[in-house]
Design a protein around this motif. Structure first.
Motif, mmCIF file in Angstrom:
data_model
loop_
_atom_site.group_PDB
_atom_site.id
_atom_site.type_symbol
_atom_site.label_atom_id
_atom_site.label_comp_id
_atom_site.label_asym_id
_atom_site.label_seq_id
_atom_site.Cartn_x
_atom_site.Cartn_y
_atom_site.Cartn_z
ATOM 1 N N ARG A 160 0.828 -1.285 0.032
ATOM 2 C CA ARG A 160 -0.101 -0.136 -0.084
ATOM 3 C C ARG A 160 0.932 1.320 0.017
ATOM 4 N NH1 ARG A 160 -3.762 -3.229 3.408
ATOM 5 N NH2 ARG A 160 -5.608 -2.768 2.493
ATOM 6 N N TRP A 161 2.194 1.143 -0.030
ATOM 7 C CA TRP A 161 3.043 2.212 0.123
ATOM 8 C C TRP A 161 4.036 2.220 -0.917
ATOM 9 C CZ3 TRP A 161 8.119 3.228 2.698
ATOM 10 C CH2 TRP A 161 8.681 1.889 2.852
ATOM 11 N N TYR A 162 4.810 3.161 -1.028
ATOM 12 C CA TYR A 162 5.885 3.786 -2.015
ATOM 13 C C TYR A 162 6.985 2.453 -2.232
ATOM 14 C CZ TYR A 162 3.653 7.951 -3.570
ATOM 15 O OH TYR A 162 2.730 8.889 -4.175
ATOM 16 N N GLU A 163 7.274 1.837 -0.986
ATOM 17 C CA GLU A 163 8.406 1.068 -0.667
ATOM 18 C C GLU A 163 9.816 1.797 -0.695
ATOM 19 O OE1 GLU A 163 8.175 -2.136 0.386
ATOM 20 O OE2 GLU A 163 6.184 -2.554 0.344
ATOM 21 N N GLY A 164 10.874 1.221 -0.295
ATOM 22 C CA GLY A 164 12.174 1.595 -0.949
ATOM 23 C C GLY A 164 12.663 0.956 -2.215
ATOM 24 N N PHE A 165 13.284 -0.361 -2.078
ATOM 25 C CA PHE A 165 13.618 -1.179 -3.365
ATOM 26 C C PHE A 165 13.403 -2.579 -3.034
ATOM 27 C CE2 PHE A 165 15.975 -3.915 -6.245
ATOM 28 C CZ PHE A 165 15.939 -3.058 -7.369
ATOM 29 N N PRO A 166 12.005 -3.210 -3.132
ATOM 30 C CA PRO A 166 11.792 -4.389 -2.784
ATOM 31 C C PRO A 166 12.759 -5.480 -3.525
ATOM 32 C CG PRO A 166 9.876 -3.495 -3.326
ATOM 33 C CD PRO A 166 11.101 -2.547 -4.093
ATOM 34 N N VAL A 167 13.852 -5.762 -2.737
ATOM 35 C CA VAL A 167 14.837 -6.720 -3.460
ATOM 36 C C VAL A 167 14.259 -8.110 -3.655
ATOM 37 C CG1 VAL A 167 16.998 -8.225 -2.648
ATOM 38 C CG2 VAL A 167 16.806 -5.635 -2.096
ATOM 39 N N SER A 168 13.071 -8.535 -3.013
ATOM 40 C CA SER A 168 12.486 -9.710 -3.181
ATOM 41 C C SER A 168 11.892 -9.827 -4.763
ATOM 42 C CB SER A 168 11.224 -9.856 -2.295
ATOM 43 O OG SER A 168 10.344 -8.776 -2.579
ATOM 44 N N ILE A 169 11.664 -8.619 -5.444
ATOM 45 C CA ILE A 169 11.193 -8.477 -6.768
ATOM 46 C C ILE A 169 12.339 -9.158 -7.746
ATOM 47 C CG2 ILE A 169 10.606 -6.942 -8.827
ATOM 48 C CD1 ILE A 169 9.087 -5.413 -6.664
ATOM 49 N N VAL A 170 13.610 -8.481 -7.257
ATOM 50 C CA VAL A 170 14.647 -8.938 -8.146
ATOM 51 C C VAL A 170 15.229 -10.188 -8.046
ATOM 52 C CG1 VAL A 170 17.222 -8.439 -8.751
ATOM 53 C CG2 VAL A 170 15.558 -6.460 -8.348
ATOM 54 N N GLU A 171 15.013 -10.967 -6.794
ATOM 55 C CA GLU A 171 15.071 -12.276 -6.542
ATOM 56 C C GLU A 171 14.084 -13.179 -7.034
ATOM 57 O OE1 GLU A 171 16.956 -12.114 -1.809
ATOM 58 O OE2 GLU A 171 14.797 -12.078 -2.126
ATOM 59 N N PHE A 184 13.057 -12.407 -10.275
ATOM 60 C CA PHE A 184 13.256 -12.420 -11.625
ATOM 61 C C PHE A 184 14.802 -13.231 -11.531
ATOM 62 C CE2 PHE A 184 11.859 -7.638 -12.084
ATOM 63 C CZ PHE A 184 10.571 -7.837 -12.339
ATOM 64 N N SER A 185 15.504 -13.154 -10.687
ATOM 65 C CA SER A 185 16.705 -14.061 -10.888
ATOM 66 C C SER A 185 16.419 -15.807 -11.091
ATOM 67 C CB SER A 185 17.532 -13.843 -9.646
ATOM 68 O OG SER A 185 17.125 -14.606 -8.417
ATOM 69 N N VAL A 186 15.158 -15.884 -10.638
ATOM 70 C CA VAL A 186 14.722 -17.341 -10.735
ATOM 71 C C VAL A 186 13.780 -17.590 -11.806
ATOM 72 C CG1 VAL A 186 15.345 -18.139 -8.401
ATOM 73 C CG2 VAL A 186 12.992 -17.112 -8.825
ATOM 74 N N GLY A 187 13.654 -16.527 -12.438
ATOM 75 C CA GLY A 187 12.681 -16.559 -13.775
ATOM 76 C C GLY A 187 11.035 -16.518 -13.261
ATOM 77 N N THR A 188 10.861 -15.927 -12.235
ATOM 78 C CA THR A 188 9.668 -15.971 -11.465
ATOM 79 C C THR A 188 8.988 -14.421 -11.976
ATOM 80 O OG1 THR A 188 10.229 -17.631 -9.937
ATOM 81 C CG2 THR A 188 8.272 -16.193 -9.466
ATOM 82 N N PRO A 189 7.901 -14.305 -12.509
ATOM 83 C CA PRO A 189 7.249 -12.978 -12.732
ATOM 84 C C PRO A 189 6.817 -12.436 -11.297
ATOM 85 C CG PRO A 189 5.904 -14.729 -13.559
ATOM 86 C CD PRO A 189 7.194 -15.552 -12.991
ATOM 87 N N VAL A 190 6.270 -11.237 -11.211
ATOM 88 C CA VAL A 190 5.932 -10.802 -9.928
ATOM 89 C C VAL A 190 4.388 -9.942 -10.323
ATOM 90 C CG1 VAL A 190 6.414 -8.813 -8.164
ATOM 91 C CG2 VAL A 190 8.370 -10.245 -9.117
ATOM 92 N N LEU A 191 3.553 -10.035 -9.271
ATOM 93 C CA LEU A 191 2.348 -9.405 -9.248
ATOM 94 C C LEU A 191 2.265 -8.480 -8.238
ATOM 95 C CD1 LEU A 191 -0.189 -12.376 -9.372
ATOM 96 C CD2 LEU A 191 0.980 -11.165 -11.368
ATOM 97 N N CYS A 192 2.346 -7.096 -8.699
ATOM 98 C CA CYS A 192 2.532 -6.083 -7.632
ATOM 99 C C CYS A 192 1.543 -4.954 -7.802
ATOM 100 C CB CYS A 192 3.887 -5.672 -7.505
ATOM 101 S SG CYS A 192 4.106 -4.529 -8.876
ATOM 102 N N SER A 193 1.348 -4.205 -6.701
ATOM 103 C CA SER A 193 0.578 -3.033 -6.643
ATOM 104 C C SER A 193 1.118 -1.864 -7.788
ATOM 105 C CB SER A 193 0.282 -2.330 -5.476
ATOM 106 O OG SER A 193 0.065 -2.873 -4.395
ATOM 107 N N ASP A 194 0.276 -1.299 -8.537
ATOM 108 C CA ASP A 194 0.741 -0.390 -9.451
ATOM 109 C C ASP A 194 0.926 0.930 -8.695
ATOM 110 O OD1 ASP A 194 1.334 1.116 -11.813
ATOM 111 O OD2 ASP A 194 -0.525 0.930 -12.640
ATOM 112 N N LEU A 195 2.290 1.042 -8.140
ATOM 113 C CA LEU A 195 2.329 1.970 -6.913
ATOM 114 C C LEU A 195 3.731 2.145 -6.455
ATOM 115 C CD1 LEU A 195 0.910 4.044 -4.995
ATOM 116 C CD2 LEU A 195 0.949 1.978 -3.178
ATOM 117 N N GLY A 196 4.438 3.383 -6.741
ATOM 118 C CA GLY A 196 5.759 3.711 -6.155
ATOM 119 C C GLY A 196 6.889 2.764 -6.825
#
Length: 397
Positions: A302-313, A315-327
């Motif tokens: 629900r907030w802008y976040e910093g840099f969610p490293v989990s997103i890049v983690e 991607f590193s295993v070829g897994t797409p991310v579903l996320c809020s269209d925010l920040g």
């Protein structure tokens, strides 16, 4: 110019370890692995516990300008032949005096922007359960009114006074900045004295994962949430979307603990949701293994976040991310390429994203290889350092 610049890495650790500590350590290892000498000037806010009453009373003054930092950093620059001062955090003990020390020695400063503190004393653009940019629109006094820093009006006032003083000196216009996303860069440029040519974008990075599964049909019919179980992270929206999906929902694995842990169990039980597993605290290595087996990682923040490293983690295993269209999270994920985005606070739109998440494993992994590997990050960093040193040598400071 020497081929391998010597870096003075400056970082003030918080009392509770966090992502900024990890980023600073990862960058040190990266630079040293490529033959750079990295000198560290670190302080730790745990020192505050041992301060005398007098030193605690004087803390608001030293938070604005710490003369010890100024002396020690100038001495280090001279004795260690520093080429670049790279700052991560200055609050509370180091203070912005590090900037003045470096520039007094003719050495350029790079400041990594991990949060929004230069614009928002609370550093998050979030208060009272909603996104808040009042300090951008109406001035920093709004933060004092709402006690945005650590819930203390007095401590917030100290932060505001410090920021205003250093804005008045023009020091922020003499620094170079690394923002982690384009969204972060756009926000920083609201600080009028900061010039666009001094603001770079360099994301964080993660180590590669052995043999990611890129064939979606070889993955398990499951999705992963990894984070605190709290309202700020949108875990209630996530479970409501699973209720809406019903029997069509893939298995959902919740990795994490937090204030909504009992609420999550009650909600799952009350609505008879069969395909949700709560794992509790889960080590990072296990989270990445689960990601590598799954159809997607979900980040309903629900907030802008910093840099969610989990997103890049992911991607590193070829897994797409579903996320809020925010920040920042929304800035990292590309719709239909590395994942799907949905409207924050909308279980229906999240359910739609779950149904539409197909065929993105290869493009998510390709994006990791193009942007987020250690080697690519080193290239980004050298391009920034080279540009900063060249500008400094031309006397534009």
């Amino acid at each position: 110019m020497r081929e391998k610049p010597t870096i003075l890495q400056v970082h003030n650790r918080y009392q509770i370890p966090g992502g900024e500590d990890t980023v600073a350590e990862n960058e040190r290892r990266l630079l040293e692995a490529h033959g750079h000498r990295v000198v560290r000037y670190f302080r730790d806010n745990k020192e505050l516990k041992d301060f005398s009453l007098l030193r605690k009373l004087l803390l608001p003054v030293s938070t604005i300008f710490n003369s010890r930092t100024y002396r020690e950093v100038r001495r280090l620059i001279r004795t260690e032949h520093i080429d670049i001062v790279h700052v991560h955090n200055t609050l509370n003990l180091i203070s912005p005096s590090v900037y003045y020390a470096a520039l007094a020695e003719g050495v350029p400063v790079v400041q990594t922007v991990h949060n929004f503190r230069l614009l928002c004393p609370g550093a998050t653009f979030y208060r009272d359960g909603h996104i808040c940019e009042d300090c951008l629109r109406w001035g920093l006094g709004c933060a004092v009114k709402h006690s945005c820093y650590r819930g203390s009006r007095l401590q917030t006032l100290a932060c505001v006074i410090s920021t205003k003083i250093h804005r008045m000196t023009g020091i922020y216009g003499k620094l170079n900045y690394i923002c982690l996303t384009e969204f972060n860069r756009e926000k920083l440029l609201n600080l009028k004295q900061v010039r666009p040519e001094r603001v770079f974008v360099k994301p964080n990075f993660v180590e590669s994962y052995p043999e990611p599964i890129l064939q979606e049909e070889s993955r398990l019919n499951q999705m992963v949430y990894a984070g605190r179980l709290e309202k700020l992270k949108g875990v209630d929206v996530l479970l409501e979307s699973w209720r809406l999906l019903g029997e069509d929902a893939p298995r959902l694995i919740l990795c994490g603990t937090g204030p909504l842990e009992d609420w999550c169990r009650d909600f799952i039980c009350e609505h008879g949701i069969q395909n949700v597993q709560m794992r509790g605290f889960t080590p990072n290595a296990e989270v990445r293994r689960l990601m590598a087996q799954s159809r997607a990682l979900i980040l309903p923040t629900r907030w802008y976040e910093g840099f969610p490293v989990s997103i890049v983690e992911a991607f590193s295993v070829g897994t797409p991310v579903l996320c809020s269209d925010l920040g920042n999270a929304g800035s990292i994920v590309t719709e239909g390429v590395t994942g799907r985005k949905f409207q924050p606070d909308s279980p229906d739109d999240l359910a739609r994203a779950v149904r539409d998440c197909k065929g993105l494993c290869e493009s998510a992994y390709r994006t990791y290889l193009e942007r987020y590997t250690t080697q690519r990050n080193y290239q980004y960093l050298m391009e920034i350092y080279d540009g900063v040193r060249k500008r400094n040598s031309h006397g534009s400071e």
